[in-house]
Design a protein around this motif. Structure first.
Motif, PDB file in Angstrom:
ATOM      1  N   GLY A  21      36.618 -58.082  -2.881  1.00 27.24           N
ATOM      2  CA  GLY A  21      36.282 -58.445  -1.501  1.00 27.24           C
ATOM      3  C   GLY A  21      34.794 -58.333  -1.230  1.00 27.24           C
ATOM      4  N   ALA A  22      34.179 -57.266  -1.721  1.00 31.98           N
ATOM      5  CA  ALA A  22      32.731 -57.093  -1.528  1.00 31.98           C
ATOM      6  C   ALA A  22      31.955 -58.188  -2.246  1.00 31.98           C
ATOM      7  CB  ALA A  22      32.310 -55.714  -2.027  1.00 31.98           C
ATOM      8  N   SER A  23      32.400 -58.573  -3.445  1.00 30.64           N
ATOM      9  CA  SER A  23      31.697 -59.644  -4.161  1.00 30.64           C
ATOM     10  C   SER A  23      31.852 -60.978  -3.443  1.00 30.64           C
ATOM     11  CB  SER A  23      32.194 -59.738  -5.597  1.00 30.64           C
ATOM     12  OG  SER A  23      33.497 -60.260  -5.640  1.00 30.64           O
ATOM     13  N   LEU A  24      32.986 -61.207  -2.811  1.00 28.07           N
ATOM     14  CA  LEU A  24      33.175 -62.456  -2.066  1.00 28.07           C
ATOM     15  C   LEU A  24      32.285 -62.512  -0.825  1.00 28.07           C
ATOM     16  CD1 LEU A  24      37.046 -62.916  -2.309  1.00 28.07           C
ATOM     17  CD2 LEU A  24      35.273 -64.215  -3.493  1.00 28.07           C
ATOM     18  N   LEU A  25      31.943 -61.346  -0.280  1.00 24.98           N
ATOM     19  CA  LEU A  25      31.046 -61.330   0.873  1.00 24.98           C
ATOM     20  C   LEU A  25      29.651 -61.833   0.510  1.00 24.98           C
ATOM     21  CD1 LEU A  25      31.887 -58.048   2.814  1.00 24.98           C
ATOM     22  CD2 LEU A  25      32.150 -60.397   3.592  1.00 24.98           C
ATOM     23  N   THR A  32      26.768 -62.402   9.604  1.00 25.54           N
ATOM     24  CA  THR A  32      26.887 -61.770  10.927  1.00 25.54           C
ATOM     25  C   THR A  32      28.163 -62.220  11.628  1.00 25.54           C
ATOM     26  OG1 THR A  32      25.513 -63.497  11.919  1.00 25.54           O
ATOM     27  CG2 THR A  32      24.400 -61.479  11.221  1.00 25.54           C
ATOM     28  N   GLY A  33      28.547 -63.485  11.462  1.00 23.00           N
ATOM     29  CA  GLY A  33      29.790 -63.969  12.058  1.00 23.00           C
ATOM     30  C   GLY A  33      31.001 -63.246  11.487  1.00 23.00           C
ATOM     31  N   VAL A  34      30.977 -63.012  10.177  1.00 17.49           N
ATOM     32  CA  VAL A  34      32.080 -62.296   9.531  1.00 17.49           C
ATOM     33  C   VAL A  34      32.127 -60.853  10.024  1.00 17.49           C
ATOM     34  CG1 VAL A  34      32.929 -61.422   7.319  1.00 17.49           C
ATOM     35  CG2 VAL A  34      32.088 -63.761   7.492  1.00 17.49           C
ATOM     36  N   LEU A  35      30.965 -60.218  10.125  1.00 21.31           N
ATOM     37  CA  LEU A  35      30.922 -58.827  10.589  1.00 21.31           C
ATOM     38  C   LEU A  35      31.373 -58.711  12.041  1.00 21.31           C
ATOM     39  CD1 LEU A  35      27.639 -57.604   8.876  1.00 21.31           C
ATOM     40  CD2 LEU A  35      30.004 -57.127   8.209  1.00 21.31           C
TER      41      LEU A  35
END
Length: 136
Positions: A21-25, A32-35
């Motif tokens: 998941g972190a690598s996909l981020l 910022t939209g995802v966060l």
């Protein structure tokens, strides 16, 4: 304290999936939209969903509702969580094949089926409880 092998494997799988998941981020263009979306999900859960679930659970336990009703609420909540993106989608999509079914109607029919099965189970349990009671 001894830790079992399945627990270690489950923990390792969880850490590996967090890494994925972190690598996909890293590929996200608008981080910022995802966060903001993730923050909104946390707020929605902690401010709305969790207190409502706890309050309903408290009312059910104090009201005497047992297994079937709580199980039905759990199933209905899971179905609603899965259907929520489609239910909240504004308007009709330009391509009718994207969402070809009447999802709100089908969601309501599924909830009605859960309610019917729950009512049937509660009635069967009630009848069995009446038959099993010794005469006083």
């Amino acid at each position: 304290m001894k830790v079992s092998v399945p627990r270690v494997l489950a923990g390792a799988a969880g850490v590996a999936l967090m890494g994925v998941g972190a690598s996909l981020l890293l590929d996200v263009r608008d981080l910022t939209g995802v966060l903001v979306w993730l923050g909104g999900a946390v707020v929605l859960h902690d401010v709305v969903i969790a207190p409502v679930v706890l309050l309903v659970g408290l009312v059910l336990v104090r009201g005497g509702a047992r297994g079937p009703v709580r199980g039905a609420l759990l199933v209905a909540g899971a179905m609603t969580a899965v259907a929520l993106p489609v239910l909240l989608r504004p308007g009709k999509p330009a391509n009718s094949s994207v969402l070809p079914l009447d999802y709100p109607r089908n969601w309501l029919l599924a909830l009605a089926a859960v309610a019917a099965v729950t009512t049937l189970l509660a009635a069967v349990r009630g009848i069995r409880g009446i038959r099993r009671r010794p005469p006083s």
